[in-house]
Enzyme design. Structure first.
Site, mmCIF file in Angstrom:
data_model
loop_
_atom_site.group_PDB
_atom_site.id
_atom_site.type_symbol
_atom_site.label_atom_id
_atom_site.label_comp_id
_atom_site.label_asym_id
_atom_site.label_seq_id
_atom_site.Cartn_x
_atom_site.Cartn_y
_atom_site.Cartn_z
ATOM 1 N N ASN A 129 18.859 8.851 -47.225
ATOM 2 C CA ASN A 129 19.180 8.839 -45.805
ATOM 3 C C ASN A 129 17.908 8.958 -44.973
ATOM 4 O O ASN A 129 16.880 9.448 -45.439
ATOM 5 C CB ASN A 129 20.149 9.968 -45.466
ATOM 6 N N THR A 130 17.998 8.520 -43.733
ATOM 7 C CA THR A 130 16.875 8.615 -42.808
ATOM 8 C C THR A 130 16.364 10.055 -42.742
ATOM 9 O O THR A 130 17.146 10.991 -42.552
ATOM 10 C CB THR A 130 17.313 8.154 -41.405
ATOM 11 N N GLU A 131 15.046 10.223 -42.908
ATOM 12 C CA GLU A 131 14.403 11.548 -42.874
ATOM 13 C C GLU A 131 15.000 12.524 -43.887
ATOM 14 O O GLU A 131 14.934 13.732 -43.716
ATOM 15 C CB GLU A 131 14.463 12.146 -41.461
ATOM 16 N N LEU A 132 15.635 11.980 -44.917
ATOM 17 C CA LEU A 132 16.252 12.789 -45.980
ATOM 18 C C LEU A 132 17.357 13.716 -45.458
ATOM 19 O O LEU A 132 17.641 14.750 -46.051
ATOM 20 C CB LEU A 132 15.196 13.606 -46.747
ATOM 21 N N VAL A 133 17.990 13.350 -44.343
ATOM 22 C CA VAL A 133 19.106 14.138 -43.819
ATOM 23 C C VAL A 133 20.252 14.105 -44.828
ATOM 24 O O VAL A 133 20.693 13.035 -45.254
ATOM 25 C CB VAL A 133 19.581 13.588 -42.467
#
Length: 234
Positions: free
Chosen positions: A89-93
C-alpha cells in the site's frame, strides 16, 4: 540486470511501480519500461501490486481501494507477464481491515512498516499474520537497516560514515539466527536523488550484493519467496 548477471541469478529484487508511472513510461519513455520488462524476464525480479494511482484510497473507501488494486494488478500482469501476489500500500499504510480486504482480493502477502509502537518486543525480521486474516502473510520493513542506506548514507555526522558495502553486509550477517529475513525497502528516489551520485551510492550498490552473498548463510529472496519459505510466527 548487471547484478543479476554478475551474481549468476542469486541476486533478487522486487519493485512496486504505480500505474501513473507505468502510464508515463508507456507514453513517453518506452525504453525505461522495456528495461523493467527485461528484468521480469530474468526470473529474479518480482513486481508488486499497489493502488493504481499511488493513492490513499484505503483510508477513505475500501470499495474504491479494491477497484484501484484490481486495475493495477491487471496492468502489472499485462506488462510483466505474471499476476502479482504481494501487495504494497501507499507509504506502507496497513490496518487489519485493509489486510483483510487485500486477502479477499487474492493476495498472499502484504508489506508493512516495522514500527516499534506496533511490534513492541517482537522482531521486524519475522513473518506475521494480521489479526482477523486466515492466510495472508505480513512482511515488515526493517527501518534500521533500510534507513542506513536511504537516509544516513551521506550523513557525515553519522558515526558509521562512510558506509562500505563490506560493513553493511557484516551487519546483516550478524542478525540473530532466530530472525529469518531483513526487509530492505526504500524509495526508488533514494538512488540519485536523496543520495546523489557523488555520495558514492552507486559504487556502494555495485559491491553490495556480492558482499552479502560472500557470507554463506545469506541469500536474496523476493517477497513472494520469503512469504512461501517462512511460517507465520505470531
Amino acid at each position: 540486470q548487471e547484478q543479476i548477471e554478475r551474481c549468476a541469478g542469486r541476486f533478487k529484487i522486487a519493485y512496486s511501480i504505480s500505474g501513473t508511472a507505468l502510464e508515463q513510461m508507456e507514453r513517453w519513455a518506452p525504453e525505461a519500461l522495456e528495461s523493467f520488462q527485461a528484468l521480469a524476464r530474468t526470473g529474479c525480479v518480482e513486481f508488486l501490486a499497489e493502488t493504481s494511482h499511488h493513492s490513499l484510497s484505503s483510508i477513505a473507501s475500501l470499495d474504491e481501494f479494491a477497484r484501484q488494486v484490481r486495475d493495477q494488478a491487471e496492468r502489472v500482469e499485462a506488462l510483466f507477464g505474471t499476476r502479482p501476489t504481494t501487495f504494497r500500500n501507499t507509504e506502507l499504510v496497513v490496518s487489519n481491515a485493509i489486510a483483510r480486504r487485500v486477502e479477499e482480493l487474492g493476495f498472499t502477502a502484504i508489506l508493512g512498516e516495522g514500527a516499534d509502537q506496533l511490534l513492541g518486543w517482537r522482531s521486524p525480521h519475522r513473518v506475521y499474520r494480521p489479526e482477523g486474516c486466515e492466510s495472508i502473510k505480513l512482511l515488515l520493513r526493517s527501518y534500521r537497516y533500510s534507513d542506513d542506506i536511504a537516509f544516513r548514507f551521506s550523513n557525515r555526522e553519522w558515526p558509521h560514515w562512510p558506509l562500505s558495502a563490506e560493513r553493511f553486509a557484516g551487519w546483516l550477517a550478524d542478525v540473530p539466527e532466530r530472525d529469518e529475513y531483513v526487509g530492505l525497502f526504500m524509495d526508488y528516489e533514494t538512488f540519485g536523488e536523496h543520495q546523489w551520485e557523488d555520495t558514492g551510492i552507486f559504487n556502494f550498490l555495485r559491491h553490495l550484493p556480492a558482499e552479502i552473498l560472500s557470507h554463506p548463510d545469506n541469500s536474496f529472496v523476493t517477497v513472494e519467496e520469503a512469504a512461501k519459505n517462512y511460517p507465520t510466527r505470531d
